[in-house]
Design a protein around this motif. Structure first.
Motif, short mmCIF file in Angstrom:
data_model
loop_
_atom_site.label_atom_id
_atom_site.label_comp_id
_atom_site.label_asym_id
_atom_site.label_seq_id
_atom_site.Cartn_x
_atom_site.Cartn_y
_atom_site.Cartn_z
N ILE A 1 -8.82 -5.65 2.05
CA ILE A 1 -9.02 -5.28 0.65
C ILE A 1 -10.36 -5.74 0.08
CG2 ILE A 1 -7.84 -7.32 -0.31
CD1 ILE A 1 -7.69 -3.62 -1.58
N LEU B 1 -7.02 3.01 2.47
CA LEU B 1 -6.62 1.62 2.62
C LEU B 1 -5.51 1.48 3.66
CD1 LEU B 1 -6.60 0.30 -1.05
CD2 LEU B 1 -8.14 -0.42 0.80
N ARG B 2 -4.57 2.41 3.67
CA ARG B 2 -3.49 2.35 4.65
C ARG B 2 -4.03 2.52 6.07
NH1 ARG B 2 1.12 6.33 2.51
NH2 ARG B 2 2.05 5.70 4.49
N MET C 1 -4.52 -5.96 -4.17
CA MET C 1 -3.94 -4.69 -3.72
C MET C 1 -3.15 -3.99 -4.81
SD MET C 1 -2.93 -5.15 0.28
CE MET C 1 -4.27 -5.29 1.50
N LEU D 1 0.81 -1.21 0.00
CA LEU D 1 0.00 0.00 0.00
C LEU D 1 0.85 1.27 0.00
CD1 LEU D 1 -2.81 -1.07 2.50
CD2 LEU D 1 -2.88 -1.07 0.00
N ASP E 1 -3.05 -1.89 -8.43
CA ASP E 1 -3.87 -0.75 -8.82
C ASP E 1 -4.85 -1.07 -9.94
OD1 ASP E 1 -2.40 1.01 -7.02
OD2 ASP E 1 -0.76 0.68 -8.42
N ASN F 1 -4.66 5.75 -1.84
CA ASN F 1 -4.36 4.64 -0.93
C ASN F 1 -4.41 5.03 0.54
OD1 ASN F 1 -4.09 2.61 -2.80
ND2 ASN F 1 -1.91 2.27 -2.48
N LYS G 1 -2.05 8.02 -6.86
CA LYS G 1 -2.14 6.72 -6.19
C LYS G 1 -1.92 6.86 -4.69
CE LYS G 1 0.15 2.28 -5.67
NZ LYS G 1 1.00 1.22 -6.26
#
Length: 268
Positions: free
Chosen positions: A156, A226-227, A126, A102, A128, A223, A219
């Protein structure tokens, strides 16, 4: 850049996908590219090395042969059951695999050339952009081998297809085709095997035609959520997975799979 001391991952540049494209190929010791201890260690550092590589602007992640990565190797599973401390010892690397994925700023396309299960599915999802063969299989069957889905699946899958669908997939351990994965929005594209490389090259060219830092930092921004989810989830996920490795049903599930017989579960 020289990628040294990797025993389960192969590297090549410009394999028909355009200039400054690094192909990272999962290359296990069996035909399904199962994850053993050496591969787990490789995966914990490869995405950091990809970020440092001065010779690439885009990564294509794929599997060697006809399978992407079918998750944990069953011989390694047996070792972990016999020696639970060995399972506990891999926890830092398990977390590092997800977080380094990530944190990778370079765009990464998954060339899903066959089955992706468990950790293999997490790594694929995970990326892109995920482009799969339409008859490839993808799923997270941790529960079928007696384990909590602790290696990033709980992060995810809900992010891609929503909590309800994700719970169904992770609680059943079902596998779905690449075509079905594209239909429900789990991956970007499913194409016939003979069209896989052309589609990867098409998407790589589109991404690389844009200014480098605009792409990378877009990106990075996307992200962030998600992180944050990974930081909230991974410690608990790995801890519960470690505990599930010590249950009786975990040992029975692995034994039944290797002996090709139905499971005789005790609930313990």
């Amino acid at each position: 850049m020289e990628f040294n001391d990797y025993s389960r991952i192969e590297f090549a540049y410009n394999q028909g996908y355009g200039p400054r494209v690094l192909v990272v190929k999962i290359a296990g010791t069996n035909r399904v590219n199962g994850v053993d201890e050496a591969m787990h260690e490789d995966l914990a550092r490869v995405f950091t090395d990809c970020q440092r590589d001065p010779d690439s602007d885009l990564i294509v992640l794929t599997g060697k042969g006809d399978v992407f990565c079918a998750g944990g190797d069953f011989d390694w599973f047996e070792e972990q059951i016999k020696n639970p401390a060995s399972f506990r010892a891999i926890a830092p690397d398990a977390k590092r695999i997800v977080l380094s994925l990530l944190e990778l700023e370079k765009p990464m396309i998954c060339r899903l050339n066959g089955a992706a299960a468990g950790l293999g599915a997490t790594i694929a999802l995970m990326c892109d952009v995920i482009i799969a063969e339409d008859n490839a299989k993808i799923g997270d069957p941790h529960v079928k081998v007696g384990l909590v889905a602790g290696d990033g699946g709980a992060v995810i899958w809900p992010a891609l297809i929503g909590m309800a669908r994700a719970k169904e997939m992770l609680l059943t351990g079902d596998m779905i085709s690449g075509a079905e994965a594209a239909r429900i929005g789990l991956i970007n594209h499913a194409v016939p095997r003979e069209g896989l490389d052309a589609k990867v090259a098409e998407l790589a060219a589109k991404i690389l035609s844009n200014p480098r830092w605009a792409v990378r930092w877009t990106k990075v921004v996307m992200n962030q959520q998600l992180r944050q989810t990974a930081n909230l989830t991974m410690d608990a996920a790995i801890a519960y997975e470690t505990m599930s490795n010590m249950t009786q049903d975990r040992a029975e599930a692995v034994a039944a799979f290797k002996e090709k017989r139905p499971m005789n579960l005790s609930g313990e």
